[in-house]
Design an enzyme around this catalytic site. Structure first.
Site, short mmCIF file in Angstrom:
data_model
loop_
_atom_site.label_atom_id
_atom_site.label_comp_id
_atom_site.label_asym_id
_atom_site.label_seq_id
_atom_site.Cartn_x
_atom_site.Cartn_y
_atom_site.Cartn_z
CG HIS A 130 -7.87 0.75 -4.79
ND1 HIS A 130 -8.73 1.57 -4.11
CD2 HIS A 130 -6.61 1.18 -4.47
CE1 HIS A 130 -8.04 2.44 -3.40
NE2 HIS A 130 -6.75 2.23 -3.60
CG ASP A 173 -2.00 1.04 1.19
OD1 ASP A 173 -1.97 1.90 0.30
OD2 ASP A 173 -2.88 1.00 2.06
#
Lengths: 413, 413
Positions: A321, A227
């Protein structure tokens, strides 16, 4: 950019070793090795001293705790002014807080409010960052100086916000690589606020402990996903313009922090097959490589949103995403994310109360977080596994010079 | 003592470097340097590898996580068996849990239940310790094998226990120097329990990050006090007899863990003058030296309970913590404390929900925690600043050999 805590040579990064009071090794994040902990490059003669002795100066043109890599432990605290606190009381609080933060960041006792929790430890890369909420300005008689960028965030689809854990007149972000050092600073600042401001909410989070991975790398969140791959880096063109504000006057060199407590629905997520998780994100879970790049792709391989498999199916799904986030960014939206994981036990239904303490810094939320979140909340397949439970927006003023305090140009200007 | 994770040479301590699957540096706590992290003595060529790569083997005659120094992060999880789970289901769970714990402690993916949160990190001194509550035995059809030492703890004066956060059929203690590694292990074990046991309560705590202090030393609690000076050390005479059980058969080499969530009333404590805090404890706050020893005393100076000042007043007050604790210990009570601090945000009244996750290991609680706490709860001046909010007692079986699982002699014996 010329921030105190970051140097960005084109060549090999250098450590910013600074003099000043207090023992310890003063280092900043190395812009040339973003995501690396610069002090890990310090002489390793004493591994202990390297971690505990690492010091990020409090004073400087920008506040510490924005561009520095996330520390192992973070404490977020929001405060509300007491009804009796006026502008001079707020100034006194910020002066006292800044002085204590500077001492603690230098590895010295805080003096006032000192409880000795951290007495034996080095500053352990302690940073203390102060922010001002929109509600502060009315209460302190400064309504005419409230920045337009502090306008309330819009409501987003799916928001499930708890007002008691949202907002606040003041915000303090405390980060350190030792939890006792961070909690010590929190207790000191809470005590120093006595009679002027009271805690509204607290949140605790964590990121990698320095040295837990064999070499510095992009972190993982509690979904297990790499991330932050596309987080802007200080050496990138346009970084300063995207992250740091140019005004109003007292905010020049400051930033705006959007905070979201994002609970992850881990019980659902963790039962998804790996390939389904990867399709939702658009990246391989093992190494973060984009699914558009084939087996040889690596984390930094650029995402190819048009790539298809032999059947003509998009390799990055329409609701992946990375696709939705990329579309949002096409308009020029950029923000520096500096999040932490949280794990706060069990909810009444037995599921983990865990997820991401999301923080994004930008020159203007209307061109940073807001357009990105508007797209993500509507089109991101990941949203089904997330709950935004708390939200806040704070103006993070520029740093204070030696002898000054954060917010002084606002309060004495 | 011949525990796997501890060696206790009379001379300089040596590291227990063990072979076996998985990369990383396998080290145990060095008995000759109790309170020191043995792996800090590892070659410091790569400070990163030293922290992340430090490995405590899961298998051995005693469970890991008892005599090893407290890691930077701990997760405690209690589970209750589902009503459908019988003895064979419990055996299957413990077999699966043990196998996953062994893999994760070796720095390998857990395989089953794997979510990749810790994929990049080394084991970071991960230990996983399993315990059995008194209620487990009836549910698993093992009532006749419940040890007498698992008899319910008596009620103590001042107890304010929350049943929902107390007790439990099973207990897991997870410690690691990286929070993501610890939380990863927790998620894996929770998932592996699906269909057999459900989490009853979770608690998270912290201790010093390795290297936060310039050299190893006794830790401080959130009152700021040096805490643990008189903790028994593995090289002390009688240590094994005090800490490890000799029976019943399947518990030989195991221990009994008493857990207490002790909230500290920090808002009151932190406003006391320093000399009052020191009088309540009986030690100097700065360095832990006993007040009986004068200005030259150091932390390890023996406490002289009879010492008086020139006016004839006892230097260690009648209700000082060290005096009451020492009196309790005169009867031979001894336990190994291995506590962690916790800071879980704010209570509804705005005060910090913070304190000590107290854990004590002993051969028999009736001769360890119980007599000590009976005295402390009545006579300790410190008790006014503490609230015991949760309590549990677990039998911690001996460790499992390679290929075996914790509890196997009970479940298959």
């Amino acid at each position: 950019m010329s921030g105190r805590a970051v140097d960005r040579p084109a060549g090999p990064s250098r450590r910013a070793v600074l003099g000043g009071a207090g023992a310890g090794l003063a280092v900043g994040a190395a812009g040339g090795a973003w995501g690396r902990r610069a002090w890990a490059q310090a002489p390793a003669a004493d591994a202990g001293a390297a971690l505990g002795g690492a010091r990020v100066p409090f004073h400087g043109p920008r506040q510490a705790g924005i561009v520095e890599p996330a520390q192992a432990r973070v404490e977020w605290a929001a405060f509300d002014l007491l009804s009796s606190t006026r502008r001079d009381g707020l100034a006194a609080l910020l002066r006292t807080w800044s002085a204590a933060a500077a001492r603690m960041a230098a590895g010295e006792p805080a003096a006032e409010g000192e409880n000795q929790i951290a007495l034996d430890a080095g500053p352990s890369s302690l940073t203390v960052t102060f922010g001002f909420g929109a509600t502060l300005f009315d209460k302190a008689g400064l309504a005419d100086r409230r920045p337009e960028a502090l306008a309330a965030l819009p409501a987003f689809p799916g928001d499930a916000l708890d007002p008691a854990r949202s907002g606040g007149d003041l915000w303090v972000q405390i980060g350190a690589d030792d939890a006792l050092v961070a909690v010590h600073a929190l207790r000191v600042l809470v005590r120093l606020a006595t009679g002027l401001a009271a805690p509204r909410w607290l949140m605790s989070g964590f990121a990698r402990t320095p040295g837990a991975t064999p070499h510095p790398m992009t972190g993982r969140n509690l979904m297990g996903q790499v991330d932050g791959t596309n987080n802007p880096r200080p050496q990138d063109a346009g970084f300063d313009a995207a992250v740091f504000a140019t005004g109003p006057d007292w905010m020049a060199g400051g930033s705006y922090a959007v905070l979201r407590r994002i609970r992850m629905l881990l019980e659902g997520w963790d039962t998804l097959p790996l390939d389904r998780q990867e399709r939702i994100i658009g990246r391989r879970k093992s190494d973060g490589a984009p699914l558009s790049g084939g087996p040889d792709a690596v984390e930094r391989t650029p995402v190819d949103l048009a790539a298809t498999d032999p059947d003509g199916v998009l390799r990055i799904a329409p609701d992946a995403h990375v696709r939705v986030a990329a579309a949002a960014s096409n308009g020029g939206a950029a923000m520096l994310r500096r999040g932490f994981s949280f794990h706060d036990g069990l909810l009444p239904d037995g599921s983990p109360d865990a997820g991401l303490l999301f923080a994004a810094y930008q020159a203007d939320p209307a061109h940073g977080f807001v357009p990105v979140q508007q797209r993500l909340a509507r089109g991101d397949g990941l949203s089904r596994y997330l709950r935004h439970e708390a939200s806040a927006l704070f103006a993070v003023p520029p740093g204070a010079p030696e002898g000054g305090y954060v917010g002084q140009p606002l309060l004495e200007g």
